[in-house]
Design a protein around this motif. Structure first.
Motif, PDB file in Angstrom:
ATOM      1  N   PRO A   1      53.347  -1.827  45.138  1.00 14.78           N
ATOM      2  CA  PRO A   1      53.726  -0.578  44.475  1.00 14.78           C
ATOM      3  C   PRO A   1      53.776   0.628  45.419  1.00 14.78           C
ATOM      4  O   PRO A   1      53.904   1.756  44.963  1.00 14.78           O
ATOM      5  N   LEU A   2      53.706   0.395  46.737  1.00 14.22           N
ATOM      6  CA  LEU A   2      53.682   1.510  47.684  1.00 14.22           C
ATOM      7  C   LEU A   2      54.951   2.349  47.584  1.00 14.22           C
ATOM      8  O   LEU A   2      56.055   1.814  47.477  1.00 14.22           O
ATOM      9  N   VAL A   3      54.755   3.663  47.656  1.00  9.89           N
ATOM     10  CA  VAL A   3      55.868   4.606  47.626  1.00  9.89           C
ATOM     11  C   VAL A   3      56.262   4.999  49.048  1.00  9.89           C
ATOM     12  O   VAL A   3      57.439   5.112  49.366  1.00  9.89           O
ATOM     13  N   ASP A   4      55.257   5.219  49.917  1.00  7.32           N
ATOM     14  CA  ASP A   4      55.540   5.671  51.274  1.00  7.32           C
ATOM     15  C   ASP A   4      54.360   5.347  52.181  1.00  7.32           C
ATOM     16  O   ASP A   4      53.253   5.088  51.710  1.00  7.32           O
ATOM     17  N   ILE A   5      54.645   5.396  53.480  1.00  5.76           N
ATOM     18  CA  ILE A   5      53.620   5.189  54.497  1.00  5.76           C
ATOM     19  C   ILE A   5      53.572   6.427  55.364  1.00  5.76           C
ATOM     20  O   ILE A   5      54.613   6.904  55.835  1.00  5.76           O
TER      21      ILE A   5
ATOM     22  N   LEU B   1      48.177   5.024  54.567  1.00 10.96           N
ATOM     23  CA  LEU B   1      47.969   5.890  55.721  1.00 10.96           C
ATOM     24  C   LEU B   1      47.164   5.149  56.761  1.00 10.96           C
ATOM     25  O   LEU B   1      46.355   4.292  56.423  1.00 10.96           O
ATOM     26  N   ASN B   2      47.367   5.500  58.034  1.00  9.74           N
ATOM     27  CA  ASN B   2      46.443   4.997  59.037  1.00  9.74           C
ATOM     28  C   ASN B   2      45.498   6.131  59.386  1.00  9.74           C
ATOM     29  O   ASN B   2      45.905   7.262  59.613  1.00  9.74           O
TER      30      ASN B   2
ATOM     31  N   SER C   1      41.880   7.003  43.861  1.00 16.41           N
ATOM     32  CA  SER C   1      41.096   6.037  44.623  1.00 16.41           C
ATOM     33  C   SER C   1      41.633   5.949  46.044  1.00 16.41           C
ATOM     34  O   SER C   1      42.811   6.198  46.304  1.00 16.41           O
ATOM     35  N   VAL C   2      40.733   5.580  46.936  1.00 14.86           N
ATOM     36  CA  VAL C   2      41.059   5.419  48.347  1.00 14.86           C
ATOM     37  C   VAL C   2      40.319   4.174  48.820  1.00 14.86           C
ATOM     38  O   VAL C   2      39.117   4.050  48.597  1.00 14.86           O
ATOM     39  N   LYS C   3      41.059   3.230  49.432  1.00 16.38           N
ATOM     40  CA  LYS C   3      40.396   2.008  49.902  1.00 16.38           C
ATOM     41  C   LYS C   3      41.043   1.500  51.175  1.00 16.38           C
ATOM     42  O   LYS C   3      42.241   1.678  51.407  1.00 16.38           O
TER      43      LYS C   3
ATOM     44  N   ILE D   1      44.714   2.535  55.141  1.00 17.50           N
ATOM     45  CA  ILE D   1      44.010   2.974  53.941  1.00 17.50           C
ATOM     46  C   ILE D   1      45.028   3.280  52.850  1.00 17.50           C
ATOM     47  O   ILE D   1      46.005   4.002  53.076  1.00 17.50           O
ATOM     48  N   GLU D   2      44.790   2.691  51.685  1.00 17.11           N
ATOM     49  CA  GLU D   2      45.686   2.879  50.532  1.00 17.11           C
ATOM     50  C   GLU D   2      45.112   3.935  49.607  1.00 17.11           C
ATOM     51  O   GLU D   2      43.940   3.892  49.255  1.00 17.11           O
ATOM     52  N   CYS D   3      45.957   4.891  49.243  1.00 18.22           N
ATOM     53  CA  CYS D   3      45.560   5.964  48.324  1.00 18.22           C
ATOM     54  C   CYS D   3      46.347   5.840  47.027  1.00 18.22           C
ATOM     55  O   CYS D   3      47.577   5.760  47.048  1.00 18.22           O
ATOM     56  N   LYS D   4      45.617   5.822  45.917  1.00 19.32           N
ATOM     57  CA  LYS D   4      46.228   5.815  44.597  1.00 19.32           C
ATOM     58  C   LYS D   4      46.186   7.255  44.091  1.00 19.32           C
ATOM     59  O   LYS D   4      45.110   7.853  43.989  1.00 19.32           O
ATOM     60  N   VAL D   5      47.354   7.810  43.798  1.00 17.52           N
ATOM     61  CA  VAL D   5      47.467   9.211  43.438  1.00 17.52           C
ATOM     62  C   VAL D   5      48.113   9.333  42.062  1.00 17.52           C
ATOM     63  O   VAL D   5      49.150   8.724  41.805  1.00 17.52           O
TER      64      VAL D   5
END
Length: 142
Positions: A130-134, A28-29, A55-57, A4-8
Motif C-alpha cells: 500500500p506504499l504511496v511514496d518513498i 523512509l530511510n 504508526s512508525v515501524k 522505516i514505514e510510516c502509516k499516516v
C-alpha cells in the motif's frame, strides 16, 4: 540506515466532494524511528491536507529497486548457499521492494537485476504494497 514505514492518516476530499479520512503508507530511510517521524511530518507539511502519523515501524528490505512505475511490490527472494563444512544446501531469504507499474513489470525487473548474480535464487512471493511514496535521503541528495 534503516527502512522505516510510516502509516499516516490524511483528511482528503473524496469523489463526492466530502472530507474523508484515509490511510497512506510512506517508506523512509532513517537512523531512528524518531528521525523518520520528524521527516515525514516535514515532507507532508508542504501539502494542504491535515495529517497525523498513526504508526512508525522498522521494515526489513535488503534492497529497494526504484525504476519508475506507480506501485510498489514486496518480493521475498530465496537463494541457495552451501555449507562447505558439511555440504548441506540452505535457502536464505531476503525481502526486496521494487517499484513498477504492474505485477509483471515487477517480476521482470527482479529477474533482470538478479540475472547477473552467481547465486541460485527464486522468487517465493511477490505482493503489491500500500506504499504511496518513498523518501530516500540518499537518493534525494544526488
Amino acid at each position: 540506515m534503516n527502512w522505516i514505514e510510516c502509516k499516516v492518516a490524511v483528511e482528503a476530499i473524496n469523489e463526492s466532494g466530502m472530507l474523508q479520512k484515509e490511510h497512506r503508507y510512506y517508506l523512509l530511510n532513517a537512523v531512528t524511528v524518531a528521525e523518520a517521524e520528524e521527516r515525514i511530518h516535514r515532507e507532508l507539511s508542504t501539502t494542504t491536507e491535515k495529517h497525523e502519523v498513526e504508526s512508525v515501524k522498522v521494515v526489513n528490505y535488503a534492497e529497494v529497486y526504484r525504476s519508475g512505475g506507480n506501485k510498489y511490490y514486496k518480493a521475498r527472494l530465496g537463494y541457495l548457499t552451501l555449507n562447505e563444512k558439511n555440504g548441506v544446501e540452505k535457502v536464505n531469504y531476503v525481502n526486496v521492494l521494487v517499484q513498477a507499474d504492474d505485477f509483471e513489470d515487477a517480476h521482470d525487473d527482479i529477474k533482470k537485476r538478479l540475472s547477473s548474480t552467481l547465486a541460485d535464487w527464486s522468487i517465493y512471493s511477490l505482493t503489491e504494497t500500500p506504499l504511496v511514496d518513498i523518501y530516500d535521503e540518499e537518493l534525494d541528495k544526488e
